[in-house]
Design an enzyme around this catalytic site. Sequence first.
Site, mmCIF file in Angstrom:
data_model
loop_
_atom_site.group_PDB
_atom_site.id
_atom_site.type_symbol
_atom_site.label_atom_id
_atom_site.label_comp_id
_atom_site.label_asym_id
_atom_site.label_seq_id
_atom_site.Cartn_x
_atom_site.Cartn_y
_atom_site.Cartn_z
ATOM 1 N N GLU A 15 -2.142 -10.024 -6.424
ATOM 2 C CA GLU A 15 -1.970 -10.739 -7.900
ATOM 3 C C GLU A 15 -0.908 -10.088 -8.808
ATOM 4 O OE1 GLU A 15 -4.291 -9.749 -5.579
ATOM 5 O OE2 GLU A 15 -6.050 -10.996 -5.770
ATOM 6 N N CYS A 72 -7.352 -7.040 -10.916
ATOM 7 C CA CYS A 72 -6.831 -8.335 -10.802
ATOM 8 C C CYS A 72 -7.977 -9.728 -11.571
ATOM 9 C CB CYS A 72 -6.413 -8.613 -9.565
ATOM 10 S SG CYS A 72 -5.461 -7.342 -9.094
ATOM 11 N N GLU A 112 0.366 -1.147 0.079
ATOM 12 C CA GLU A 112 0.200 -0.160 0.343
ATOM 13 C C GLU A 112 0.451 1.429 0.356
ATOM 14 O OE1 GLU A 112 -2.848 -0.680 2.907
ATOM 15 O OE2 GLU A 112 -3.770 -1.988 2.367
HETATM 16 N N1 THU Z 1 -5.840 -6.429 -1.937
HETATM 17 C C1 THU Z 1 -5.375 -7.480 -2.567
HETATM 18 O O1 THU Z 1 -4.331 -7.831 -2.822
HETATM 19 N N2 THU Z 1 -6.067 -8.544 -3.870
HETATM 20 C C2 THU Z 1 -7.088 -8.255 -4.237
HETATM 21 O O2 THU Z 1 -8.174 -8.872 -4.851
HETATM 22 C C3 THU Z 1 -8.108 -7.165 -3.318
HETATM 23 C C4 THU Z 1 -7.527 -6.404 -2.223
HETATM 24 C C5 THU Z 1 -5.354 -5.803 -1.110
HETATM 25 C C6 THU Z 1 -5.766 -4.457 -1.634
HETATM 26 C C7 THU Z 1 -4.951 -3.562 -0.762
HETATM 27 O O3 THU Z 1 -4.036 -3.718 -0.089
HETATM 28 C C8 THU Z 1 -5.986 -4.525 0.545
HETATM 29 O O4 THU Z 1 -6.042 -5.937 0.098
HETATM 30 C C9 THU Z 1 -7.922 -3.525 0.760
HETATM 31 O O5 THU Z 1 -8.034 -3.339 0.406
#
Ligand code: THU
Length: 127
Positions: free
Chosen positions: A55, A89, A44
């Site tokens: 992903e 994704c 993040e």
């Molecule tokens: N997130 C993922 O890594 N993959 C997904 O398919 C959905 C969301 C992450 C993004 C963010 O850091 C956290 O999950 C909350 O949305």
Amino acid sequence: MDYQFLMEKAKEASKNSYSPYSKFPVGACVLGNSGNYYYGCNFENSSFGLTICAERNAIGNAIANGEKEIFAIAIYSPNRDDCLPCGACRQVISEFCRDEGIDVITEKGGRLEIRNINELLPGRFKL
Ligand code: THU
């Protein structure tokens, strides 16, 4: 194909997640056509929109290492049973698989769930 192994690697990758804002760690592991495995976790940013999902991080890692196609992807979050990929994704996953799709593996109640990307993103956009 050893999907349990793929899931274990996704779990390991989730431990490296940088998610101080959402506190929602995610890990992913893809199997490339060379037979090699590539990991990714979400990372993040204080400018929230710059966040990268696990992903896409794993797929970017595969592409950077010369893979042209992926055969399967496992996704895991300790916070969510059956942690499915977001819409963005799904589109990125579908870019790097054959028309017949690839398996998307999650864990639900301690058991593996296997779905095809074509089921998760029917009628995807392609050029
Ligand atoms: N997130 C993922 O890594 N993959 C997904 O398919 C959905 C969301 C992450 C993004 C963010 O850091 C956290 O999950 C909350 O949305």
